[in-house]
Design a protein around this motif. Structure first.
Motif, PDB file in Angstrom:
ATOM      1  N   SER A  14      47.691  47.747  35.929  1.00  0.00           N
ATOM      2  CA  SER A  14      47.465  48.870  35.029  1.00  0.00           C
ATOM      3  C   SER A  14      48.812  49.546  34.856  1.00  0.00           C
ATOM      4  O   SER A  14      49.675  49.469  35.736  1.00  0.00           O
ATOM      5  CB  SER A  14      46.435  49.844  35.598  1.00  0.00           C
ATOM      6  N   ARG A  32      51.146  49.401  38.087  1.00  0.00           N
ATOM      7  CA  ARG A  32      50.458  49.424  39.378  1.00  0.00           C
ATOM      8  C   ARG A  32      49.459  48.278  39.442  1.00  0.00           C
ATOM      9  O   ARG A  32      49.099  47.698  38.435  1.00  0.00           O
ATOM     10  CB  ARG A  32      49.680  50.729  39.534  1.00  0.00           C
ATOM     11  N   LEU A  34      45.546  46.970  40.244  1.00  0.00           N
ATOM     12  CA  LEU A  34      44.268  47.471  39.758  1.00  0.00           C
ATOM     13  C   LEU A  34      43.681  48.475  40.747  1.00  0.00           C
ATOM     14  O   LEU A  34      43.841  48.331  41.959  1.00  0.00           O
ATOM     15  CB  LEU A  34      43.301  46.312  39.529  1.00  0.00           C
ATOM     16  N   LYS A  35      42.995  49.459  40.220  1.00  0.00           N
ATOM     17  CA  LYS A  35      42.429  50.541  41.013  1.00  0.00           C
ATOM     18  C   LYS A  35      41.509  50.002  42.117  1.00  0.00           C
ATOM     19  O   LYS A  35      40.639  49.162  41.855  1.00  0.00           O
ATOM     20  CB  LYS A  35      41.646  51.455  40.069  1.00  0.00           C
ATOM     21  N   LYS A  36      41.737  50.481  43.333  1.00  0.00           N
ATOM     22  CA  LYS A  36      40.918  50.144  44.503  1.00  0.00           C
ATOM     23  C   LYS A  36      40.888  48.641  44.791  1.00  0.00           C
ATOM     24  O   LYS A  36      39.885  48.097  45.243  1.00  0.00           O
ATOM     25  CB  LYS A  36      39.508  50.701  44.371  1.00  0.00           C
ATOM     26  N   ARG A  37      42.017  47.961  44.486  1.00  0.00           N
ATOM     27  CA  ARG A  37      42.130  46.537  44.771  1.00  0.00           C
ATOM     28  C   ARG A  37      43.502  46.268  45.387  1.00  0.00           C
ATOM     29  O   ARG A  37      44.417  47.067  45.233  1.00  0.00           O
ATOM     30  CB  ARG A  37      41.984  45.713  43.489  1.00  0.00           C
TER      31      ARG A  37
END
Length: 170
Positions: A14, A32, A34-37
């Motif tokens: 992202s 960054r 991926l969120k929460k990965r």
């Protein structure tokens, strides 16, 4: 993506706009994971044939940016949220009726994500599969999409009745 049928978008990063003062590089955008990965994790997102065709047509007409983005800024780089909002507003005015445009219908781009998830649920896709495709946990899916799930109650009742009737016939 295959020429016909379903395709897949593979998400790997992202790139939110956070302001140059908040990045190590001095750039306005910060790439960054991926969120929460995990940082290098990817997330496949299936896309239906109609969207495969639209993406192919877009690439054929406009190409992609050097980094493979479909929608680069006019001067290169990432779109600023201000630019994105202006384009979204113009697109709404171009395709919606006057009363629809005055309503909250698709008032922000994120509305399309909500619409997609709701469509999947209302189409009878299992909540576990919808959560996977949307990148949600089941808990998040139920918290934010309970209304769409509840609207499927009649369909669920009919499916259960058919299953019970099929068992009676054996």
């Amino acid at each position: 993506m295959s020429e016909e049928g379903w395709g897949e978008v593979l998400l790997s990063t992202s790139t939110p706009r956070v302001g140059s003062g908040w990045t190590d590089t001095g750039e306005s955008f910060d790439t960054r994971g991926l969120k929460k990965r995990a940082r290098k994790a990817t997330r496949p997102v299936p896309i239906p044939p109609v969207l495969v065709r639209l993406v192919r047509e877009h690439i054929k007409e406009f190409g992609t940016a050097e980094d493979s983005r479909l929608y680069p800024a006019a001067q290169g780089g990432g779109l600023l949220s201000k630019e994105y909002g202006e384009v979204w507003k113009a697109a709404r005015l171009a395709v919606l009726t006057e009363s629809e445009a005055a309503s909250p219908l698709a008032d922000v781009p994120y509305s399309l994500r909500h619409l997609g998830v709701s469509l999947w649920l209302e189409s009878g896709v299992s909540p576990a599969e919808v959560a996977r495709r949307a990148g949600h946990s089941i808990a998040v899916l139920f918290r934010f999409y309970a209304k769409a799930i509840h609207r499927n109650q009649q369909r669920a009742n009919e499916q259960i009745e058919r299953a019970l009737e099929a068992d009676d016939g054996e």
